[in-house]
Design a protein around this motif. Structure first.
Motif, PDB file in Angstrom:
ATOM      1  N   VAL A  58       0.832  -1.205   0.000  1.00  0.00           N
ATOM      2  CA  VAL A  58       0.000   0.000   0.000  1.00  0.00           C
ATOM      3  C   VAL A  58       0.868   1.257   0.000  1.00  0.00           C
ATOM      4  O   VAL A  58       0.619   2.204  -0.751  1.00  0.00           O
ATOM      5  CB  VAL A  58      -0.938  -0.005   1.224  1.00  0.00           C
ATOM      6  N   LEU A  59       1.900   1.271   0.839  1.00  0.00           N
ATOM      7  CA  LEU A  59       2.745   2.458   0.954  1.00  0.00           C
ATOM      8  C   LEU A  59       3.541   2.728  -0.317  1.00  0.00           C
ATOM      9  O   LEU A  59       3.740   3.874  -0.713  1.00  0.00           O
ATOM     10  CB  LEU A  59       3.699   2.292   2.142  1.00  0.00           C
ATOM     11  N   LEU A  68      -6.518  -4.715   2.817  1.00  0.00           N
ATOM     12  CA  LEU A  68      -7.378  -4.812   3.999  1.00  0.00           C
ATOM     13  C   LEU A  68      -7.914  -6.237   4.157  1.00  0.00           C
ATOM     14  O   LEU A  68      -7.972  -6.770   5.278  1.00  0.00           O
ATOM     15  CB  LEU A  68      -8.535  -3.827   3.885  1.00  0.00           C
ATOM     16  N   ILE A  69      -8.265  -6.860   3.040  1.00  0.00           N
ATOM     17  CA  ILE A  69      -8.749  -8.244   3.096  1.00  0.00           C
ATOM     18  C   ILE A  69      -7.633  -9.177   3.554  1.00  0.00           C
ATOM     19  O   ILE A  69      -7.866 -10.100   4.351  1.00  0.00           O
ATOM     20  CB  ILE A  69      -9.286  -8.675   1.712  1.00  0.00           C
ATOM     21  N   VAL A  70      -6.405  -8.940   3.071  1.00  0.00           N
ATOM     22  CA  VAL A  70      -5.266  -9.754   3.503  1.00  0.00           C
ATOM     23  C   VAL A  70      -5.075  -9.632   5.011  1.00  0.00           C
ATOM     24  O   VAL A  70      -4.869 -10.630   5.716  1.00  0.00           O
ATOM     25  CB  VAL A  70      -3.977  -9.331   2.765  1.00  0.00           C
ATOM     26  N   PHE A  71      -5.139  -8.404   5.518  1.00  0.00           N
ATOM     27  CA  PHE A  71      -5.007  -8.184   6.954  1.00  0.00           C
ATOM     28  C   PHE A  71      -6.109  -8.924   7.722  1.00  0.00           C
ATOM     29  O   PHE A  71      -5.847  -9.567   8.743  1.00  0.00           O
ATOM     30  CB  PHE A  71      -5.073  -6.691   7.279  1.00  0.00           C
ATOM     31  N   ALA A  72      -7.346  -8.816   7.230  1.00  0.00           N
ATOM     32  CA  ALA A  72      -8.472  -9.450   7.920  1.00  0.00           C
ATOM     33  C   ALA A  72      -8.312 -10.970   7.945  1.00  0.00           C
ATOM     34  O   ALA A  72      -8.510 -11.610   8.985  1.00  0.00           O
ATOM     35  CB  ALA A  72      -9.784  -9.065   7.240  1.00  0.00           C
ATOM     36  N   VAL A  73      -7.949 -11.544   6.798  1.00  0.00           N
ATOM     37  CA  VAL A  73      -7.764 -12.996   6.736  1.00  0.00           C
ATOM     38  C   VAL A  73      -6.606 -13.433   7.623  1.00  0.00           C
ATOM     39  O   VAL A  73      -6.688 -14.440   8.334  1.00  0.00           O
ATOM     40  CB  VAL A  73      -7.527 -13.439   5.275  1.00  0.00           C
ATOM     41  N   GLN A  74      -5.512 -12.661   7.601  1.00  0.00           N
ATOM     42  CA  GLN A  74      -4.338 -13.003   8.403  1.00  0.00           C
ATOM     43  C   GLN A  74      -4.667 -12.953   9.902  1.00  0.00           C
ATOM     44  O   GLN A  74      -4.332 -13.880  10.654  1.00  0.00           O
ATOM     45  CB  GLN A  74      -3.202 -12.036   8.099  1.00  0.00           C
ATOM     46  N   PRO A  76      -4.559   2.092  -6.684  1.00  0.00           N
ATOM     47  CA  PRO A  76      -5.412   2.251  -5.491  1.00  0.00           C
ATOM     48  C   PRO A  76      -6.317   1.060  -5.215  1.00  0.00           C
ATOM     49  O   PRO A  76      -6.788   0.902  -4.089  1.00  0.00           O
ATOM     50  CB  PRO A  76      -6.225   3.510  -5.808  1.00  0.00           C
ATOM     51  N   ARG A  77      -6.548   0.206  -6.205  1.00  0.00           N
ATOM     52  CA  ARG A  77      -7.419  -0.946  -5.991  1.00  0.00           C
ATOM     53  C   ARG A  77      -6.801  -1.971  -5.035  1.00  0.00           C
ATOM     54  O   ARG A  77      -7.513  -2.819  -4.501  1.00  0.00           O
ATOM     55  CB  ARG A  77      -7.739  -1.620  -7.324  1.00  0.00           C
ATOM     56  N   ILE A  78      -5.483  -1.904  -4.848  1.00  0.00           N
ATOM     57  CA  ILE A  78      -4.868  -2.876  -3.947  1.00  0.00           C
ATOM     58  C   ILE A  78      -5.107  -2.522  -2.479  1.00  0.00           C
ATOM     59  O   ILE A  78      -4.880  -3.367  -1.603  1.00  0.00           O
ATOM     60  CB  ILE A  78      -3.346  -2.989  -4.196  1.00  0.00           C
ATOM     61  N   VAL A  79      -5.572  -1.301  -2.211  1.00  0.00           N
ATOM     62  CA  VAL A  79      -5.806  -0.896  -0.814  1.00  0.00           C
ATOM     63  C   VAL A  79      -6.881  -1.766  -0.167  1.00  0.00           C
ATOM     64  O   VAL A  79      -6.651  -2.328   0.912  1.00  0.00           O
ATOM     65  CB  VAL A  79      -6.148   0.591  -0.723  1.00  0.00           C
ATOM     66  N   PRO A  80      -8.078  -1.917  -0.775  1.00  0.00           N
ATOM     67  CA  PRO A  80      -9.064  -2.827  -0.154  1.00  0.00           C
ATOM     68  C   PRO A  80      -8.597  -4.280  -0.149  1.00  0.00           C
ATOM     69  O   PRO A  80      -8.942  -5.032   0.773  1.00  0.00           O
ATOM     70  CB  PRO A  80     -10.323  -2.641  -1.011  1.00  0.00           C
TER      71      PRO A  80
END
Length: 215
Positions: free
Chosen positions: A158-159, A173-179, A166-170
């Protein structure tokens, strides 16, 4: 699209290889204190994974347009966006698969033990929770660092590339949630929970976050 999938799979394969390599090198250093071992393993793992995860995208952004093959439709940024999305989607799938695999491994070991006891004694054993825990995997320094490095590298996507994709931002977020949810499932069903320790700040992780912000 196929190239992006292959690249993402190669990244995941080398992630496991680099994890083993970093552990072997750190063990060979024979550190006296746990904090030194932690910092050394973290530095090696992050450097290896930084190159592994981002080098292909840096090449695509900077060098690909000057090669013989060039970029499709002369749009390297468009290729970069597609490859980034494919990589993060693959990362989500891999994380979910690792959670399922760890749980299946524990259940397989328990089933094998019950089967052996049933064949030898003729009775079906009633395994308590403590017996189940004996089959759980470990979650020590190496595993904790690897989990955090994956989250840090996802933040790095993201950084570093969020401005042009910009589409990789959500997706991040999904990667973080799954992790995070997957980690919670593993710690309660397939891994032995570590002993909590006091810490002042985030230690060596501060330098990693600052580095990713600068890059």
């Amino acid at each position: 699209q196929l190239a992006g999938i292959v690249h993402a799979l190669i990244v995941q394969v080398f992630t496991q290889v680099f994890n083993l390599l970093a552990e072997g090198l750190t063990d060979a250093e024979n550190h006296q204190f746990q904090s030194d071992y932690y910092d050394s393993y973290l530095a090696k793992n992050f450097i290896f994974q930084f190159v592994n995860q981002y080098m292909g995208f840096f090449f695509l952004t900077i060098k690909q347009q000057y090669t013989k093959d060039g970029c499709g439709d002369q749009d390297c940024v468009g290729m970069l966006r597609k490859h980034l999305q494919t990589t993060l989607v693959t990362l989500v799938i891999v994380q979910a698969f690792m959670v399922v695999l760890a749980s299946v491994k524990v259940e397989g070991q328990l089933w094998s033990e019950r089967r052996e006891l049933r064949l030898s004694t003729g009775e079906i054993p009633d395994q308590c929770y403590v017996e189940r825990q004996s089959k759980f995997g470990i979650f020590r320094i190496r595993e904790q660092i690897e989990v955090m490095v994956r989250l840090a590298l996802t933040l790095g996507y993201v950084l570093i590339f969020g401005g042009v994709a910009p589409r990789i931002v959500p997706l991040a977020l999904i990667v973080f949630a799954v992790q995070l949810r997957g980690g919670a499932v593993l710690l309660t069903t397939a891994l032995k929970r570590p002993v909590p320790r006091l810490a002042k700040g985030i230690g060596a992780w501060q330098g990693i976050m600052n580095f990713l912000s600068i890059v």
